[in-house]
Write a protein that holds these residues in place. Structure first.
Motif, PDB file in Angstrom:
ATOM      1  N   ALA A  58      23.834 -25.033 -19.003  1.00  0.00           N
ATOM      2  CA  ALA A  58      24.450 -25.402 -17.721  1.00  0.00           C
ATOM      3  C   ALA A  58      25.267 -24.238 -17.164  1.00  0.00           C
ATOM      4  N   ALA A  59      25.983 -23.509 -18.023  1.00  0.00           N
ATOM      5  CA  ALA A  59      26.782 -22.363 -17.566  1.00  0.00           C
ATOM      6  C   ALA A  59      25.880 -21.273 -16.999  1.00  0.00           C
ATOM      7  N   MET A  60      24.778 -21.009 -17.659  1.00  0.00           N
ATOM      8  CA  MET A  60      23.844 -19.997 -17.171  1.00  0.00           C
ATOM      9  C   MET A  60      23.268 -20.395 -15.812  1.00  0.00           C
ATOM     10  N   ARG A  61      22.857 -21.652 -15.690  1.00  0.00           N
ATOM     11  CA  ARG A  61      22.295 -22.121 -14.411  1.00  0.00           C
ATOM     12  C   ARG A  61      23.342 -22.060 -13.294  1.00  0.00           C
ATOM     13  N   SER A  62      24.575 -22.407 -13.615  1.00  0.00           N
ATOM     14  CA  SER A  62      25.651 -22.361 -12.625  1.00  0.00           C
ATOM     15  C   SER A  62      25.881 -20.929 -12.144  1.00  0.00           C
ATOM     16  N   HIS A  82      33.182   4.047 -22.655  1.00  0.00           N
ATOM     17  CA  HIS A  82      32.404   4.790 -21.651  1.00  0.00           C
ATOM     18  C   HIS A  82      31.295   3.962 -21.005  1.00  0.00           C
ATOM     19  N   SER A  83      31.429   2.647 -21.004  1.00  0.00           N
ATOM     20  CA  SER A  83      30.451   1.794 -20.343  1.00  0.00           C
ATOM     21  C   SER A  83      31.135   0.509 -19.899  1.00  0.00           C
ATOM     22  N   PHE A  84      30.347  -0.480 -19.521  1.00  0.00           N
ATOM     23  CA  PHE A  84      30.892  -1.747 -19.048  1.00  0.00           C
ATOM     24  C   PHE A  84      30.817  -2.786 -20.166  1.00  0.00           C
ATOM     25  N   PRO A  85      31.526  -3.911 -20.024  1.00  0.00           N
ATOM     26  CA  PRO A  85      31.583  -4.903 -21.102  1.00  0.00           C
ATOM     27  C   PRO A  85      30.258  -5.642 -21.331  1.00  0.00           C
ATOM     28  N   ALA A  86      30.060  -6.024 -22.576  1.00  0.00           N
ATOM     29  CA  ALA A  86      28.864  -6.788 -22.954  1.00  0.00           C
ATOM     30  C   ALA A  86      28.810  -8.120 -22.210  1.00  0.00           C
ATOM     31  N   SER A  87      29.964  -8.727 -21.957  1.00  0.00           N
ATOM     32  CA  SER A  87      29.992 -10.004 -21.230  1.00  0.00           C
ATOM     33  C   SER A  87      29.378  -9.857 -19.843  1.00  0.00           C
ATOM     34  N   LEU A  88      29.592  -8.725 -19.221  1.00  0.00           N
ATOM     35  CA  LEU A  88      29.033  -8.478 -17.893  1.00  0.00           C
ATOM     36  C   LEU A  88      27.515  -8.270 -17.970  1.00  0.00           C
ATOM     37  N   LYS A  89      27.055  -7.516 -18.950  1.00  0.00           N
ATOM     38  CA  LYS A  89      25.616  -7.297 -19.108  1.00  0.00           C
ATOM     39  C   LYS A  89      24.913  -8.616 -19.395  1.00  0.00           C
ATOM     40  N   GLN A  90      25.509  -9.432 -20.235  1.00  0.00           N
ATOM     41  CA  GLN A  90      24.926 -10.732 -20.551  1.00  0.00           C
ATOM     42  C   GLN A  90      24.762 -11.564 -19.276  1.00  0.00           C
ATOM     43  N   ALA A  91      25.807 -11.634 -18.474  1.00  0.00           N
ATOM     44  CA  ALA A  91      25.756 -12.423 -17.243  1.00  0.00           C
ATOM     45  C   ALA A  91      24.734 -11.853 -16.259  1.00  0.00           C
ATOM     46  N   ILE A  92      24.713 -10.543 -16.099  1.00  0.00           N
ATOM     47  CA  ILE A  92      23.760  -9.913 -15.180  1.00  0.00           C
ATOM     48  C   ILE A  92      22.336 -10.296 -15.576  1.00  0.00           C
ATOM     49  N   ASP A  93      22.060 -10.296 -16.857  1.00  0.00           N
ATOM     50  CA  ASP A  93      20.704 -10.570 -17.338  1.00  0.00           C
ATOM     51  C   ASP A  93      20.262 -12.019 -17.147  1.00  0.00           C
ATOM     52  N   TYR A  94      21.181 -12.940 -16.926  1.00  0.00           N
ATOM     53  CA  TYR A  94      20.794 -14.335 -16.713  1.00  0.00           C
ATOM     54  C   TYR A  94      20.076 -14.528 -15.390  1.00  0.00           C
ATOM     55  N   ALA A  95      20.365 -13.680 -14.420  1.00  0.00           N
ATOM     56  CA  ALA A  95      19.688 -13.759 -13.125  1.00  0.00           C
ATOM     57  C   ALA A  95      18.711 -12.592 -13.035  1.00  0.00           C
ATOM     58  N   TYR A  96      17.723 -12.732 -12.184  1.00  0.00           N
ATOM     59  CA  TYR A  96      16.793 -11.624 -11.973  1.00  0.00           C
ATOM     60  C   TYR A  96      16.424 -11.540 -10.490  1.00  0.00           C
ATOM     61  N   ASP A  97      15.542 -12.425 -10.047  1.00  0.00           N
ATOM     62  CA  ASP A  97      15.154 -12.416  -8.639  1.00  0.00           C
ATOM     63  C   ASP A  97      16.349 -12.645  -7.720  1.00  0.00           C
ATOM     64  N   GLU A  98      17.348 -13.349  -8.196  1.00  0.00           N
ATOM     65  CA  GLU A  98      18.517 -13.709  -7.374  1.00  0.00           C
ATOM     66  C   GLU A  98      19.330 -12.485  -6.940  1.00  0.00           C
ATOM     67  N   TRP A  99      19.219 -11.362  -7.644  1.00  0.00           N
ATOM     68  CA  TRP A  99      19.937 -10.134  -7.282  1.00  0.00           C
ATOM     69  C   TRP A  99      19.202  -9.334  -6.208  1.00  0.00           C
ATOM     70  N   ARG A 100      17.915  -9.501  -6.121  1.00  0.00           N
ATOM     71  CA  ARG A 100      17.055  -8.603  -5.344  1.00  0.00           C
ATOM     72  C   ARG A 100      17.424  -8.521  -3.866  1.00  0.00           C
ATOM     73  N   ALA A 101      17.313  -7.284  -3.364  1.00  0.00           N
ATOM     74  CA  ALA A 101      17.507  -6.988  -1.943  1.00  0.00           C
ATOM     75  C   ALA A 101      18.880  -7.418  -1.440  1.00  0.00           C
ATOM     76  N   LYS A 102      19.886  -7.231  -2.292  1.00  0.00           N
ATOM     77  CA  LYS A 102      21.276  -7.499  -1.918  1.00  0.00           C
ATOM     78  C   LYS A 102      22.116  -6.296  -2.337  1.00  0.00           C
ATOM     79  N   PRO A 103      23.198  -6.007  -1.621  1.00  0.00           N
ATOM     80  CA  PRO A 103      24.027  -4.858  -1.972  1.00  0.00           C
ATOM     81  C   PRO A 103      25.087  -5.201  -3.019  1.00  0.00           C
TER      82      PRO A 103
END
Length: 184
Positions: A58-62, A82-103
């Motif tokens: 449910a958290a991922m879908r939200s 020297h990089s970003f947090p794993a929590s952020l990478k995990q969240a970014i990876d839950y979406a894919y098409d939803e990021w496309r063509a947005k700034p």
């Protein structure tokens, strides 16, 4: 014109983090504009699983719905090793098409650094997701334990530049997606 829907994603979930304060500071600055409708998306508010499950939780879908609803993003990130947090990478990876063509714009911070290594790595990730990353960056050089981001004139100018670029790309890509769906 309808304001651009911007999600400010607070990328750190660590105890004692500065991200929530930096994120609030940014939301207040962006809230002063009438061309943007800004919401905060704090990853600490999501109960993401420790490993990638077979089925979305449910958290991922939200989170994915929040990404899908937004027309533009500002990622607030610290620099860890020297990089970003794993929590952020995990969240970014839950979406894919939803990021496309947005700034995507970035606000980074660090204790004895400004977090720009994290931004460089995030640019690579978001490019792979077919976003447009804006050139303007807001980078805080915070002292360890500092209670809040400084109200510095240069930082305010940096926020204006980044949000102006985000707004231009956001509106341009909104019109483009309406005229012709993005495919890759």
């Amino acid at each position: 014109m309808t304001p651009l829907r911007v999600a400010v994603i607070i990328g750190s979930t660590r105890e004692g983090r500065m991200g929530d304060r930096v994120g609030r500071w940014l939301v207040e600055r962006a809230g002063e504009r009438d061309d943007l409708a800004v919401t905060a998306v704090d990853l600490a508010d999501y109960d993401f699983p420790g490993s990638y499950p077979a089925e979305a939780t449910a958290a991922m879908r939200s989170f994915v719905r929040r990404v899908d609803d937004a027309e533009a993003f500002v990622v607030v990130t610290p620099e860890y090793n020297h990089s970003f947090p794993a929590s952020l990478k995990q969240a970014i990876d839950y979406a894919y098409d939803e990021w496309r063509a947005k700034p995507v714009g970035f606000v980074s911070y660090g204790c004895h650094s400004t977090g720009l290594h994290a931004v460089d790595h995030l640019r690579t990730v978001f490019t792979a997701l077919h976003t447009v990353t804006v050139a303007g960056v807001v980078a805080f050089d915070l002292l360890c334990g500092e209670p809040a981001p400084p109200a510095d004139d240069q930082l305010r100018r940096d926020v204006t530049v980044m949000l102006d670029q985000l707004g231009w790309w956001g509106l341009t890509l909104r019109e483009g997606r309406a005229a012709r769906p993005y495919t890759s």
